[in-house]
Design a protein around this motif. Structure first.
Motif, PDB file in Angstrom:
ATOM      1  N   THR A 504      49.719  13.113  18.050  1.00 40.73           N
ATOM      2  CA  THR A 504      48.267  13.188  18.141  1.00 40.73           C
ATOM      3  C   THR A 504      47.673  13.523  16.776  1.00 40.73           C
ATOM      4  O   THR A 504      48.100  14.480  16.123  1.00 40.73           O
ATOM      5  CB  THR A 504      47.831  14.266  19.150  1.00 40.73           C
ATOM      6  OG1 THR A 504      48.421  13.991  20.413  1.00 40.73           O
ATOM      7  CG2 THR A 504      46.318  14.281  19.301  1.00 40.73           C
ATOM      8  N   THR A 505      46.695  12.703  16.347  1.00 44.49           N
ATOM      9  CA  THR A 505      45.914  12.990  15.146  1.00 44.49           C
ATOM     10  C   THR A 505      44.442  12.881  15.511  1.00 44.49           C
ATOM     11  O   THR A 505      44.083  12.689  16.671  1.00 44.49           O
ATOM     12  CB  THR A 505      46.252  11.991  14.023  1.00 44.49           C
ATOM     13  OG1 THR A 505      45.783  10.684  14.396  1.00 44.49           O
ATOM     14  CG2 THR A 505      47.751  11.937  13.762  1.00 44.49           C
ATOM     15  N   ASP A 506      43.576  12.981  14.499  1.00 47.26           N
ATOM     16  CA  ASP A 506      42.143  12.857  14.773  1.00 47.26           C
ATOM     17  C   ASP A 506      41.782  11.476  15.305  1.00 47.26           C
ATOM     18  O   ASP A 506      40.822  11.330  16.065  1.00 47.26           O
ATOM     19  CB  ASP A 506      41.342  13.126  13.488  1.00 47.26           C
ATOM     20  CG  ASP A 506      41.430  14.581  13.058  1.00 47.26           C
ATOM     21  OD1 ASP A 506      41.784  15.421  13.903  1.00 47.26           O
ATOM     22  OD2 ASP A 506      41.149  14.862  11.882  1.00 47.26           O
ATOM     23  N   LYS A 507      42.535  10.445  14.895  1.00 51.07           N
ATOM     24  CA  LYS A 507      42.193   9.070  15.269  1.00 51.07           C
ATOM     25  C   LYS A 507      43.142   8.467  16.298  1.00 51.07           C
ATOM     26  O   LYS A 507      42.768   7.522  16.993  1.00 51.07           O
ATOM     27  CB  LYS A 507      42.194   8.182  14.011  1.00 51.07           C
ATOM     28  CG  LYS A 507      41.247   8.648  12.915  1.00 51.07           C
ATOM     29  CD  LYS A 507      39.790   8.602  13.382  1.00 51.07           C
ATOM     30  CE  LYS A 507      38.857   8.997  12.248  1.00 51.07           C
ATOM     31  NZ  LYS A 507      37.432   9.008  12.698  1.00 51.07           N
ATOM     32  N   SER A 509      46.256   8.853  19.416  1.00 50.05           N
ATOM     33  CA  SER A 509      46.977   9.638  20.421  1.00 50.05           C
ATOM     34  C   SER A 509      48.002   8.716  21.067  1.00 50.05           C
ATOM     35  O   SER A 509      47.651   7.643  21.567  1.00 50.05           O
ATOM     36  CB  SER A 509      46.022  10.200  21.484  1.00 50.05           C
ATOM     37  OG  SER A 509      46.745  10.853  22.507  1.00 50.05           O
ATOM     38  N   GLN A 543      40.765   5.877  18.062  1.00 49.00           N
ATOM     39  CA  GLN A 543      39.343   6.127  17.868  1.00 49.00           C
ATOM     40  C   GLN A 543      38.868   5.380  16.631  1.00 49.00           C
ATOM     41  O   GLN A 543      39.452   5.511  15.543  1.00 49.00           O
ATOM     42  CB  GLN A 543      39.080   7.628  17.712  1.00 49.00           C
ATOM     43  CG  GLN A 543      37.622   8.010  17.749  1.00 49.00           C
ATOM     44  CD  GLN A 543      37.027   7.884  19.145  1.00 49.00           C
ATOM     45  OE1 GLN A 543      37.690   8.207  20.121  1.00 49.00           O
ATOM     46  NE2 GLN A 543      35.792   7.437  19.224  1.00 49.00           N
ATOM     47  N   SER A 548      36.324   3.405  21.023  1.00 48.21           N
ATOM     48  CA  SER A 548      37.689   3.841  21.277  1.00 48.21           C
ATOM     49  C   SER A 548      38.379   2.770  22.105  1.00 48.21           C
ATOM     50  O   SER A 548      37.769   2.139  22.969  1.00 48.21           O
ATOM     51  CB  SER A 548      37.730   5.176  22.015  1.00 48.21           C
ATOM     52  OG  SER A 548      37.223   5.058  23.325  1.00 48.21           O
TER      53      SER A 548
END
Length: 616
Positions: A504-507, A509, A543, A548
């Motif tokens: 999982t990162t900011d952009k 999953s 994202q 998204s």
């Protein structure tokens, strides 16, 4: 559709085609597994439980998945086998680690739910719109939660008012097969008081749920080539007040009313499910606190043939528990408690027995030894007025090698009493003269022993977990052909493994899963029914500013009494048109795959759903 409280084995064969693309990992995010306290794993005690096989599905993940039902959300996840007999609202169940669904204990906000007559929980009428999170603990939990927890525990939490001020959310949507949905929710927190109120409506014309083979042909014993629709209305309410040192008083209600169409000797039903609970805690007084919970779950089901009344099954489960938490040090909590469950059944069908009570005493300790070893031990003694006493327990260990690596192990015992249907249900007649015996009053409780060992690794956005397990069951209840009369199998063995990972990162999953099961009845040498050798899930979300995009692959191999395996792909996307508004779109079964989860019962063809959402 089979009768709602009577199970008949389906015919399944093996097939692995397509499962390789699911990879070899499980749905897990780093903060799901090793971070927050899992309330279910600690039996609601304010203590951190050692790492054990568990999954926490948050509200954020529920919304991102755009899943339309709990069974959609759970299918293919690590250790779970999900069955569904023909789409929305049809008979569904979840089993854990190869054990049948009646050995999975299900709780709603701490209240044990399920059909008293059938002995298991049906999740198809619980609205996802009103769920805050779901906690799943795999492996025996009878030492904490009592009977029916041999495979594990699923606890569903409804939405609360978690943020200061008032917050409104909801949406409307429509899609294939005349599916229409609408929901609204308001939650608020003002000082020590919070509340949550939600309503939801869902309906669909559905599709033909079952193979049409005629009135004498399983699985439906009907020839009704028509669409089988579903309609549900639900209401959710929570209100709570918090005071010093962790004290609280909270009341919660979830009610659902549904109409279901299906194929069979009866072909439509009206269902009312209500769960009401009250919980309270004194908060911490020195080294002690007292917690109590009372609840009632009602499952009323009326069955009809072409809108003409046929039969009624009304069940009620009342539960009461009291727990004392003793804080013996900065990292040791001892819990001593007692609980009671009263089951009652009222039906147009005559049962020899229609009520029973179970009382239990339990003890649990959570502690940290040194800097690296977390330990949980649980012991329980149950007093069942029908089957006498039973002793169960569990021991769970987690040893941290360093900041990244943790070794885990556990062992537990469990027992499961036969349901009223298995004991007393009279012969089930498809038509006059064509009747099947479905009960055996001489059944004994099932008893299982499960051991596990595993390893977890976490670093940055990554989390990986592997677990192997083995269960031995005595007096396992099975309904072998040709008679299908339930009986106690002398012994059965279940072996399995899970491999899990999440990134999982900011952009981005990404979560994937694969579960392997090998089951065998010692009496017949055959695999246990309805347990696939392989099952898995892959979920990826991205994202892109206001956009998204996401996809889910889920699938399984065939199993005993199941004639096929399958892999199904879903696509989803959303666009945030304003800070509080977004448009969502979902395509299920993108490649229009014909498949069955339970032999003879169809699953939905390709479908499109679009909705407009407001709020979180």
């Amino acid at each position: 559709m089979t009768h709602p409280d009577t199970r008949r084995p389906s015919s399944l064969t093996a097939k692995l085609a397509g499962l390789a693309c699911l990879l070899t990992l499980a749905p897990l995010q780093a903060n799901d597994r090793l971070g927050p306290i899992n309330i279910t794993a600690a039996r609601e005690a304010p203590a951190i439980a050692p790492a054990m096989p568990e999954t926490v599905i948050t509200r954020e993940e529920i919304e991102r998945s755009q899943a339309r039902s709990i069974t959609d959300l759970l299918a293919g996840r690590a250790g779970l086998t999900v069955s569904n007999e023909g789409g929305p609202g049809k008979l569904s169940s979840v089993s854990i680690w190869g054990q049948s669904a009646n050995r999975t204990a299900v709780f709603l906000d701490g209240v044990r739910i399920g059909s008293v007559s059938a002995g298991q929980s049906y999740l198809e009428h619980i609205p996802l719109e009103q769920i805050e999170r779901i906690e799943i603990v795999r492996g025996p939990r009878s030492g904490q939660w009592g009977a029916d927890a041999g495979g594990g525990v699923i606890q569903i939490f409804t939405r609360e008012g978690t943020e200061d001020g008032s917050h409104l959310s909801g949406g409307i949507g429509a899609g294939s097969r005349s599916q229409r949905e609408a929901d609204a929710h308001i939650g608020a927190r003002q000082g020590a008081f919070d509340y949550s109120l939600g309503v939801a409506h869902r309906e669909t014309d559905g599709f033909d749920a079952c193979e049409n083979g005629g009135p004498y042909t399983p699985p439906c014993y009907a020839d009704e080539p028509d669409n089988d629709g579903y309609q549900r209305d639900s209401l959710q309410l929570q209100a709570g007040y918090r005071f010093g040192e962790g004290g609280h008083v909270r009341v919660h209600v979830l009610a659902a009313s549904a109409e279901v169409e299906y194929d069979g000797p009866t072909n439509n039903s009206e269902i009312e499910q209500r769960t009401i609970g009250l919980s309270a805690s004194t908060g911490r007084i020195g080294f002690w606190q007292l917690r109590t919970r009372a609840g009632r779950h009602i499952d009323d089901q009326d069955y009809f043939r072409d809108r003409h009344f046929d039969s009624r099954f009304d069940t009620q489960r009342d539960t009461l528990s009291l727990a004392n938490d003793f804080f013996l040090g900065p990292s040791t909590t001892l819990t001593l408690g007692a609980d009671q469950t009263d089951d009652k059944l009222s039906s147009t069908t005559d049962y020899v027995e229609d009520a029973r009570r179970n009382r239990g005493l339990f003890a649990q300790i959570n502690t940290r030894l040194g800097e690296r070893l977390d330990v949980q031990a649980a012991l329980r003694r149950d007093f069942n007025e029908q089957f006498g006493t039973a002793n169960t327990g569990s021991l769970d260990l987690a040893y941290r090698l360093d900041d990244a690596w943790t070794l885990t192990a556990g062992h537990g015992t469990s027992f499961n009493v036969p349901s009223f249907n298995l004991l007393y249900y009279p012969p089930y007649c498809i038509v006059p003269g064509l009747c099947f015996a479905t009960a055996n009053p001489d059944l004994e409780p099932e008893r299982t022993r499960t051991s596990r060992a595993g390893v977890t690794w976490t670093r940055g956005p990554w989390a990986i977990e592997a677990t192997a397990f083995r269960s031995s069951a005595d007096d396992l209840i099975s309904s072998p052909p040709p008679s299908y009369v339930p009986e106690n199998v002398s012994e059965a063995t279940i072996r399995g493994a899970e491999l899990a990972a999440g990134w999982t990162t900011d952009k981005w999953s990404a979560r994937t899963s694969l579960t392997y099961l090998s089951t065998e009845s010692e009496a017949t040498g055959e695999p246990l029914p309805k347990q696939p050798r392989w099952s898995g899930r892959l979920t990826v979300d991205r994202q892109l500013g206001a956009f998204s995009l996401g996809t889910t692959l889920r699938g399984r191999s065939g199993s005993e009494n199941d004639n096929q395996g399958y892999v199904v792909a879903d696509l989803r996307g959303s666009y945030r048109v304003a800070p509080d508004w977004r448009i969502e779109a979902r395509v299920d079964n993108v490649f229009d795959r014909d498949y069955e989860v339970v032999d003879g019962f169809y699953q939905a063809p390709r479908g499109v759903f679009v909705s407009l959402r407001y709020g979180r």
